[in-house]
Design a protein around this motif. Structure first.
Motif, PDB file in Angstrom:
ATOM      1  N   TYR A 263      -6.232   1.751   5.683  1.00 29.61           N
ATOM      2  CA  TYR A 263      -5.150   0.820   5.337  1.00 29.61           C
ATOM      3  C   TYR A 263      -3.800   1.399   5.757  1.00 29.61           C
ATOM      4  CZ  TYR A 263      -8.425  -1.899   2.516  1.00 29.61           C
ATOM      5  OH  TYR A 263      -9.471  -2.677   2.090  1.00 29.61           O
ATOM      6  N   GLY A 264      -3.814   2.226   6.792  1.00 27.60           N
ATOM      7  CA  GLY A 264      -2.566   2.776   7.308  1.00 27.60           C
ATOM      8  C   GLY A 264      -1.885   3.749   6.353  1.00 27.60           C
ATOM      9  N   PHE A 265      -2.653   4.392   5.491  1.00 17.38           N
ATOM     10  CA  PHE A 265      -2.166   5.351   4.494  1.00 17.38           C
ATOM     11  C   PHE A 265      -1.222   4.726   3.463  1.00 17.38           C
ATOM     12  CE2 PHE A 265      -3.446   7.926   8.129  1.00 17.38           C
ATOM     13  CZ  PHE A 265      -4.328   8.790   7.527  1.00 17.38           C
ATOM     14  N   VAL A 266      -1.155   3.417   3.432  1.00 20.36           N
ATOM     15  CA  VAL A 266      -0.344   2.745   2.412  1.00 20.36           C
ATOM     16  C   VAL A 266      -0.838   3.091   1.007  1.00 20.36           C
ATOM     17  CG1 VAL A 266       0.407   0.501   1.490  1.00 20.36           C
ATOM     18  CG2 VAL A 266       0.418   0.916   3.960  1.00 20.36           C
ATOM     19  N   PRO A 267      -2.172   3.185   0.773  1.00 25.84           N
ATOM     20  CA  PRO A 267      -2.618   3.564  -0.564  1.00 25.84           C
ATOM     21  C   PRO A 267      -2.128   4.940  -1.019  1.00 25.84           C
ATOM     22  CG  PRO A 267      -4.418   2.525   0.601  1.00 25.84           C
ATOM     23  CD  PRO A 267      -3.313   2.745   1.609  1.00 25.84           C
ATOM     24  N   LEU A 268      -1.804   5.826  -0.098  1.00 23.31           N
ATOM     25  CA  LEU A 268      -1.258   7.123  -0.464  1.00 23.31           C
ATOM     26  C   LEU A 268       0.222   7.034  -0.807  1.00 23.31           C
ATOM     27  CD1 LEU A 268      -1.526  10.200  -0.748  1.00 23.31           C
ATOM     28  CD2 LEU A 268      -1.080  10.376   1.712  1.00 23.31           C
ATOM     29  N   VAL A 269       0.947   6.226  -0.077  1.00 20.99           N
ATOM     30  CA  VAL A 269       2.397   6.109  -0.268  1.00 20.99           C
ATOM     31  C   VAL A 269       2.736   5.193  -1.443  1.00 20.99           C
ATOM     32  CG1 VAL A 269       4.541   5.335   0.841  1.00 20.99           C
ATOM     33  CG2 VAL A 269       2.815   6.570   2.173  1.00 20.99           C
ATOM     34  N   LEU A 270       1.947   4.144  -1.633  1.00 23.63           N
ATOM     35  CA  LEU A 270       2.257   3.110  -2.625  1.00 23.63           C
ATOM     36  C   LEU A 270       2.452   3.643  -4.049  1.00 23.63           C
ATOM     37  CD1 LEU A 270       2.752   0.074  -2.785  1.00 23.63           C
ATOM     38  CD2 LEU A 270       0.296  -0.230  -3.149  1.00 23.63           C
ATOM     39  N   PRO A 271       1.601   4.522  -4.572  1.00 26.90           N
ATOM     40  CA  PRO A 271       1.854   4.979  -5.942  1.00 26.90           C
ATOM     41  C   PRO A 271       3.139   5.802  -6.073  1.00 26.90           C
ATOM     42  CG  PRO A 271      -0.029   6.135  -5.012  1.00 26.90           C
ATOM     43  CD  PRO A 271       0.329   5.036  -4.061  1.00 26.90           C
ATOM     44  N   PHE A 272       3.505   6.535  -5.033  1.00 24.83           N
ATOM     45  CA  PHE A 272       4.761   7.287  -5.090  1.00 24.83           C
ATOM     46  C   PHE A 272       5.954   6.326  -5.144  1.00 24.83           C
ATOM     47  CE2 PHE A 272       1.952  10.546  -3.291  1.00 24.83           C
ATOM     48  CZ  PHE A 272       2.232  11.596  -4.156  1.00 24.83           C
ATOM     49  N   VAL A 273       5.878   5.259  -4.365  1.00 28.25           N
ATOM     50  CA  VAL A 273       6.939   4.249  -4.400  1.00 28.25           C
ATOM     51  C   VAL A 273       6.948   3.552  -5.753  1.00 28.25           C
ATOM     52  CG1 VAL A 273       7.791   2.094  -3.363  1.00 28.25           C
ATOM     53  CG2 VAL A 273       6.892   3.911  -1.895  1.00 28.25           C
TER      54      VAL A 273
ATOM     55  N   VAL B 104       3.378  -6.291  -2.344  1.00 28.90           N
ATOM     56  CA  VAL B 104       2.457  -5.347  -1.698  1.00 28.90           C
ATOM     57  C   VAL B 104       1.288  -5.044  -2.628  1.00 28.90           C
ATOM     58  CG1 VAL B 104       2.207  -3.001  -0.778  1.00 28.90           C
ATOM     59  CG2 VAL B 104       4.233  -4.354  -0.206  1.00 28.90           C
ATOM     60  N   TYR B 105       1.572  -4.802  -3.899  1.00 29.07           N
ATOM     61  CA  TYR B 105       0.490  -4.571  -4.854  1.00 29.07           C
ATOM     62  C   TYR B 105      -0.422  -5.793  -4.945  1.00 29.07           C
ATOM     63  CZ  TYR B 105       1.410   0.037  -6.783  1.00 29.07           C
ATOM     64  OH  TYR B 105       1.522   1.400  -6.949  1.00 29.07           O
ATOM     65  N   ALA B 106       0.131  -6.974  -4.948  1.00 34.73           N
ATOM     66  CA  ALA B 106      -0.689  -8.191  -5.026  1.00 34.73           C
ATOM     67  C   ALA B 106      -1.590  -8.330  -3.803  1.00 34.73           C
ATOM     68  CB  ALA B 106       0.211  -9.420  -5.175  1.00 34.73           C
ATOM     69  N   ILE B 107      -1.068  -8.003  -2.636  1.00 37.32           N
ATOM     70  CA  ILE B 107      -1.879  -8.054  -1.406  1.00 37.32           C
ATOM     71  C   ILE B 107      -3.022  -7.047  -1.498  1.00 37.32           C
ATOM     72  CG2 ILE B 107      -1.849  -7.525   1.067  1.00 37.32           C
ATOM     73  CD1 ILE B 107       1.054  -8.747   1.027  1.00 37.32           C
ATOM     74  N   PHE B 108      -2.710  -5.840  -1.962  1.00 33.28           N
ATOM     75  CA  PHE B 108      -3.760  -4.842  -2.111  1.00 33.28           C
ATOM     76  C   PHE B 108      -4.749  -5.238  -3.192  1.00 33.28           C
ATOM     77  CE2 PHE B 108      -1.605  -2.304   0.862  1.00 33.28           C
ATOM     78  CZ  PHE B 108      -2.514  -1.354   1.292  1.00 33.28           C
ATOM     79  N   ALA B 109      -4.293  -5.852  -4.251  1.00 32.07           N
ATOM     80  CA  ALA B 109      -5.197  -6.319  -5.302  1.00 32.07           C
ATOM     81  C   ALA B 109      -6.190  -7.317  -4.730  1.00 32.07           C
ATOM     82  CB  ALA B 109      -4.396  -6.952  -6.439  1.00 32.07           C
TER      83      ALA B 109
END
Length: 141
Positions: free
Chosen positions: A119-129, A26-31
């Protein structure tokens, strides 16, 4: 019987194992997506929203660093991951809040605008995960 590498007492578990592989993907896709988006925006229409486009570029770099940090197996990589993910969390919270209350400075969206709404709020959830995973795989004692 010897314990698997990276799982001895006091040694961190590999962040790139198990569910960590999905997190790294997921991080690679966002990168890739954030960096590509910022590159196109900066090249094609930088003067329209320079702050927003530079912030998207910064987000892309942060996602690249987080991907590298999470995928690495040495302690230095773990420190890189912690730094990148904490920076990402602060970035998404600050930029998200600014874009909610002061839209004038952001005529175009960034990756972190309105907490990653585009981005479907994934950037908000991703750092918590990411922080949860780093903590879960930290040395146990």
């Amino acid at each position: 019987m010897a314990e698997p590498r990276g799982e001895r007492r006091g040694e961190p578990r590999a962040t790139a194992s198990g569910p960590g592989r999905v997190l790294i993907a997921v991080y690679a896709i966002f990168a890739l997506s954030a960096t590509a988006r910022a590159g196109v925006q900066i090249a094609a229409k930088f003067s329209e929203a320079p702050v927003a486009y530079l912030l998207s570029g910064l987000a892309g770099v942060v996602y690249i660093l987080a991907t590298i940090g999470l995928a690495g197996r040495r302690p230095g990589y773990r420190r890189l991951a912690w730094g990148a993910v904490v920076f990402e969390l602060v970035g998404v919270l600050v930029v998200g809040t600014l874009t909610v209350f002061d839209t004038g400075d952001f005529p175009d969206d960034t990756v972190w605008s309105v907490y990653g709404r585009g981005y479907g709020f994934v950037p908000l959830v991703l750092p918590f995960v990411g922080l949860w995973w780093l903590r879960r795989t930290s040395p146990k004692g």
